[in-house]
Enzyme design. Structure first.
Site, mmCIF file in Angstrom:
data_model
loop_
_atom_site.group_PDB
_atom_site.id
_atom_site.type_symbol
_atom_site.label_atom_id
_atom_site.label_comp_id
_atom_site.label_asym_id
_atom_site.label_seq_id
_atom_site.Cartn_x
_atom_site.Cartn_y
_atom_site.Cartn_z
ATOM 1 N N LYS A 1 0.846 -1.204 0.000
ATOM 2 C CA LYS A 1 0.000 0.000 0.000
ATOM 3 C C LYS A 1 0.877 1.248 0.000
ATOM 4 C CE LYS A 1 -0.303 -0.353 5.038
ATOM 5 N NZ LYS A 1 -1.133 -0.887 6.161
ATOM 6 N N TYR B 1 15.861 30.350 7.808
ATOM 7 C CA TYR B 1 14.643 31.040 8.234
ATOM 8 C C TYR B 1 14.557 31.101 9.759
ATOM 9 C CZ TYR B 1 12.474 30.689 3.574
ATOM 10 O OH TYR B 1 12.167 30.815 2.243
HETATM 11 C C1 LIG Z 1 -0.412 -1.800 6.865
HETATM 12 C C2 LIG Z 1 -0.956 -3.105 7.294
HETATM 13 C C3 LIG Z 1 -0.124 -4.236 7.369
HETATM 14 C C4 LIG Z 1 1.370 -4.153 7.248
HETATM 15 O O1 LIG Z 1 1.862 -3.565 8.430
HETATM 16 P P1 LIG Z 1 3.420 -3.400 8.712
HETATM 17 O O2 LIG Z 1 3.493 -2.978 10.123
HETATM 18 O O3 LIG Z 1 3.892 -2.343 7.776
HETATM 19 O O4 LIG Z 1 4.057 -4.706 8.442
HETATM 20 C C5 LIG Z 1 -0.720 -5.450 7.621
HETATM 21 N N1 LIG Z 1 -2.056 -5.553 7.833
HETATM 22 C C6 LIG Z 1 -2.872 -4.480 7.804
HETATM 23 C C7 LIG Z 1 -4.313 -4.642 8.081
HETATM 24 C C8 LIG Z 1 -2.345 -3.223 7.553
HETATM 25 O O5 LIG Z 1 -3.154 -2.149 7.542
#
Ligand SMILES: *Cc1c(COP(=O)(O)O)cnc(C)c1O
Length: 369
Positions: A39, A260
């Site tokens: 994702k 800044y």
């Molecule tokens: C993002 C997510 C993962 C992966 O999590 P990590 O901590 O990055 O390994 C797995 N399951 C769900 C439901 C998630 O939202």
């Protein structure tokens, strides 16, 4: 298009390291299938490239957050199972079907929507069921599970490849939530009365032990080199290397200030190097006067505020022929990890990666068949 020579900052992504990290996770959960979470554009590192490399290595199941991420990934992965964590909003079901995306159903509403679509198409459509065991974010709560258990005919309209849940505190092995969520998952998944495989573990959960592995593990961050076991040595290989070229070096002396807000007061005669990467590139503004870079193994501190496109480092400790225009400051890499930068910025490696900017010239290595 970016160009390697004129690009002021280069993000190198090692796909072999991603594959090695996936294999390490697989070896840590030997009885389970190892999926991959890609994702947010593969945690900022490029979902298509990462997913193709992992598919070649044998990964068969991929998770994205949104339907659009799934549609994009379907173009490069025609065969693999693609799961959409957010599930469908009303009206979005046909897009899932058209691209053979399997939703994660998080509520009775989503189940109803998917069942309705299944009746319309005359099929038991596939869907993962997500049980909430303590996140209170997404997922079926105990009452929803009881409702489904009382009406088993509802679930007969679905084909369920997986029942899953997600852990809240897996990066703290001693946290009481871990065991509580494991117990809740076993109880609630059992109540559904399905023979479907189960999945509980994201990256850190894999390291909590075999009780937590079930039939599939779903690592994301660990694949990209983030330490899944904070406080212990990182078992994962670094994946991202970010190098910014020095644009200019200037001599400064008291009583001058840098940047800044004039927040850095020059304490002694020295030199300031400026690189062309700033908060618009994901170098958080919180790194001002707190972050570090590395030149040839030597740590150099960020001085002054981070600007939109520029960041300034104190390179007084380095010889002028080392800290010179064109030389690179490593912002991420083996000497200064994603977790190091995150700590300096007051955040986590996940946010450092997903914030990496679109202006960096990206170079991919490895991932070949
Ligand atoms: C993002 C997510 C993962 C992966 O999590 P990590 O901590 O990055 O390994 C797995 N399951 C769900 C439901 C998630 O939202």
């Amino acid at each position: 298009m970016t160009n390697h020579d004129r690009a002021p900052a280069i993000l190198a992504i090692d796909l072999d390291a991603v594959v090695a990290n996936w294999r390490l996770i697989k070896a840590r959960a030997p009885g389970a299938e190892a999926a991959a979470v890609v994702k947010a554009d593969g945690y900022g590192l490029g979902a298509a490239r990462v997913a193709k490399a992992l598919a070649r290595a044998g990964c068969r199941s991929f998770f994205v957050a949104t339907i659009d991420e799934g549609i994009a990934l379907r173009k490069v992965l025609p065969e693999q199972a693609l799961y959409v964590l957010c599930g469908p909003l009303p009206g979005a079901g046909m897009d899932l079907v058209a691209h053979r995306l399997v939703p994660v159903l998080n509520s009775l509403e989503q189940i109803g929507l998917w069942l309705g679509l299944g009746r319309a198409t005359g099929e038991a459509l596939p869907a993962i069921l997500h049980i909430d065991t303590g996140m209170n974010r997404l997922g079926l709560d105990a009452a929803a599970v009881a409702h489904l258990a009382a009406e088993p005919a509802l679930l007969e309209g679905l084909s369920v490849p997986l029942v899953m849940s997600h852990m809240a505190c897996a990066d703290e092995p001693g946290h009481a939530m871990n065991r509580a969520q494991l117990d809740a998952f076993n109880a609630l998944a059992g109540r559904l009365g399905l023979a479907a495989p189960r999945s509980l573990a994201a990256s850190s959960t894999v390291f909590l032990g075999a009780d937590y592995h079930f039939d599939m593990v779903r690592p994301g961050a660990a694949l990209y080199g983030v330490n899944p076991v904070p406080g212990q040595p990182n078992p994962m290989a670094p994946v991202a290397r970010l190098e910014a070229k020095i644009l200019q070096v200037r001599d400064v002396d008291t009583p001058q200030t840098v940047g800044y807000g004039a927040t850095h007061h020059v304490a002694a005669k020295g030199r300031i190097a400026t690189v062309a990467a700033g908060y618009a590139d994901g170098l958080f503004r919180s790194l001002g006067n707190r972050g570090f870079g590395v030149i040839e193994g030597v740590r150099v501190p960020v001085v002054g505020r981070i600007s939109m496109d520029l960041t300034t480092f104190d390179v007084s400790g380095l010889a002028p022929d080392v800290a010179r225009p064109g030389a690179v400051i490593e912002l991420l890499g083996p000497d200064h990890t994603v977790d190091d930068l995150a700590l300096e910025a007051g955040t986590i490696g996940y946010e450092v990666l997903t914030a990496l900017g679109a202006r960096y010239h990206r170079v991919y290595a490895g991932g070949a068949r």
